[in-house]
Design an enzyme around this catalytic site. Structure first.
Site, PDB file in Angstrom:
ATOM      1  N   HIS A  13       0.797  -1.232   0.000  1.00  0.00           N
ATOM      2  CA  HIS A  13       0.000   0.000   0.000  1.00  0.00           C
ATOM      3  C   HIS A  13       0.830   1.282   0.000  1.00  0.00           C
ATOM      4  CE1 HIS A  13       0.320  -0.847   4.388  1.00  0.00           C
ATOM      5  NE2 HIS A  13       0.258   0.471   4.558  1.00  0.00           N
ATOM      6  N   ASP A  14       1.960   1.280   0.711  1.00  0.00           N
ATOM      7  CA  ASP A  14       2.727   2.523   0.818  1.00  0.00           C
ATOM      8  C   ASP A  14       3.989   2.549  -0.043  1.00  0.00           C
ATOM      9  OD1 ASP A  14       1.279   4.328   2.260  1.00  0.00           O
ATOM     10  OD2 ASP A  14       2.008   3.643   4.219  1.00  0.00           O
ATOM     11  N   LYS A  34       5.727   5.736  -1.117  1.00  0.00           N
ATOM     12  CA  LYS A  34       6.515   6.586  -0.211  1.00  0.00           C
ATOM     13  C   LYS A  34       7.993   6.596  -0.588  1.00  0.00           C
ATOM     14  CE  LYS A  34       3.641   6.754   3.918  1.00  0.00           C
ATOM     15  NZ  LYS A  34       3.490   6.255   5.294  1.00  0.00           N
ATOM     16  N   HIS A  47       2.006  10.126  -2.535  1.00  0.00           N
ATOM     17  CA  HIS A  47       2.481   8.730  -2.505  1.00  0.00           C
ATOM     18  C   HIS A  47       1.519   7.719  -3.142  1.00  0.00           C
ATOM     19  CE1 HIS A  47       0.417   8.166   1.444  1.00  0.00           C
ATOM     20  NE2 HIS A  47       0.458   6.894   1.143  1.00  0.00           N
ATOM     21  N   HIS A  63      -5.728   3.466  -1.225  1.00  0.00           N
ATOM     22  CA  HIS A  63      -5.854   3.164   0.215  1.00  0.00           C
ATOM     23  C   HIS A  63      -6.115   4.387   1.085  1.00  0.00           C
ATOM     24  CE1 HIS A  63      -1.529   4.127   0.082  1.00  0.00           C
ATOM     25  NE2 HIS A  63      -1.578   4.291   1.394  1.00  0.00           N
ATOM     26  N   HIS A  64      -6.054   5.599   0.528  1.00  0.00           N
ATOM     27  CA  HIS A  64      -6.408   6.795   1.311  1.00  0.00           C
ATOM     28  C   HIS A  64      -7.713   7.433   0.846  1.00  0.00           C
ATOM     29  CE1 HIS A  64      -2.945   6.977   3.938  1.00  0.00           C
ATOM     30  NE2 HIS A  64      -2.153   6.746   2.900  1.00  0.00           N
ATOM     31  N   ASP A  71      -5.314  -0.762   7.212  1.00  0.00           N
ATOM     32  CA  ASP A  71      -4.193   0.147   7.500  1.00  0.00           C
ATOM     33  C   ASP A  71      -4.499   1.026   8.715  1.00  0.00           C
ATOM     34  OD1 ASP A  71      -1.694   1.322   7.047  1.00  0.00           O
ATOM     35  OD2 ASP A  71      -2.515   2.836   5.698  1.00  0.00           O
TER      36      ASP A  71
HETATM   37 FE   FE2 Z   1      -0.367   5.494   2.667  1.00  0.00          FE
HETATM   38 FE   FE2 Z   2       0.464   1.673   6.370  1.00  0.00          FE
END
Ligand code: FE2
Ligand code: FE2
Length: 334
Positions: A194-195, A198, A223, A249-250, A278
């Protein structure tokens, strides 16, 4: 799933009805499920429509489209059908015919008339080979995904088992939402990524101890799109799923999330599941600026965010099965 537990499906293509009946009987008696068709065209059509098979038995001499042509089309396809092993059934014992079969992508041939024992033995050998190759590929993919996820984690100083837990929560949510084991594993692995985006955010922002300025928040909120950029180059189902998770995911169920402000079911189920997984893990983990929340506080918050941040159906499943999520938490502590 082990080779012994697995149920295999075989597609047989033969224009002679007597052959089809005989082969079908042998295969069914041996415990296989069978789709039997009389022409290459019909088989290709079924495969295009989504028929899945673990192995193809293909007659060579057929009117209209012969076995070699059929095999060539199947092997050149961009779809999953290209990876199905093909065994030729041939009345020709001439060398040319046989080498032709290998050239167009067949893995083996059996000359007619054949012995039942021989047919079954060859089928089993190739099913086994394919099974172990698939397992090897899947295992490599799994390890690579966790490796990439760990790189992001190290970069963002995310500690301990966050990635592992988020992916386990996502898997459990998928199962609770009615997906089968195979799909649930895709949810699990994709959520680990998911991240990943970043990686593209400067350290000074990702690891800044205090609160971020508005400008820094804008950078940080890139990200998801960066993650999507990285992962969306592949056509593999697992990486495609990961790209969706990275990008969505955000997003919030009520449309107040980022980057696109998607609403409700516009957000892919992969994104909705990863969001809940998350956030739950973040609440359940102590950070430098906050303590770990009590279970009652977590439940109250997630309930309160039902229909706002989170998909109400997922919230219900989560709350009704909270004990199972906490158990995962205990299994993978930091
Ligand atoms: Fe994230
Ligand atoms: Fe996370």
């Amino acid at each position: 799933m082990s080779f012994e537990e697995k149920k295999f499906h075989i597609l047989t293509i033969d224009d002679a009805q007597t052959n089809r009946i005989m082969i079908e009987k042998i295969l069914k008696d041996a415990g296989y499920t069978v789709t039997s068709v009389s022409s290459g065209l019909e088989a290709i059509e079924l495969l295009h429509e989504g028929l899945t098979a673990d192995l193809i038995l293909l007659d060579i001499i057929m009117e209209e489209m012969n076995g070699f042509e059929t095999c060539q089309i199947i092997k050149k396809s961009k779809k999953a059908m290209a990876e199905i092993p093909v065994i030729f059934l041939t009345a020709m014992s001439d060398i040319e015919g046989i080498s032709n079969g290998f050239e167009v992508g067949g893995v083996d041939y059996i000359t007619k008339p054949f012995q039942k024992v021989e047919l079954l033995a060859r089928i089993k050998t190739h099913l086994k080979l394919k099974h172990y190759q698939d397992q090897e590929i899947e295992q490599t993919q799994r390890e690579l995904i966790y490796t990439i996820a760990r790189i992001t984690d190290v970069h963002s100083l995310e500690t301990g088992n966050h990635i592992k837990r988020v992916s386990e929560y996502a898997r459990l949510l998928a199962i609770l939402a009615g997906y089968d084991e195979e799909k649930a594993e895709i949810f699990q692995l994709a959520s680990a990524m998911h991240d990943v985006g970043k990686i593209g955010i400067p350290d000074a922002i990702v690891n800044k101890p205090g609160t971020l300025t508005d400008e820094e928040i804008t950078v940080m909120q890139r990200h998801p799109d960066i993650g999507y950029e990285i992962l969306s180059q592949s056509t593999r189902p697992l990486l495609k799923a990961s790209a969706i998770v990275a990008q969505q995911h955000h997003e919030h169920y009520d449309g107040t999330g980022y980057p696109r402000g998607l609403k409700g079911k516009e957000i892919h189920i992969l994104g909705r599941i990863a969001a809940l997984a998350d956030v739950f893990d973040a609440l359940d983990t102590p950070r430098s600026y906050k303590k770990r929340w009590e279970s009652s506080e977590i439940l109250a918050f997630i309930q309160q965010e039902s229909g706002k941040h989170f998909d109400p159906q997922l919230v219900e499943l989560f709350i009704n099965n909270f004990g199972r999520f906490k158990k995962i938490r205990d299994t993978f502590p930091d």
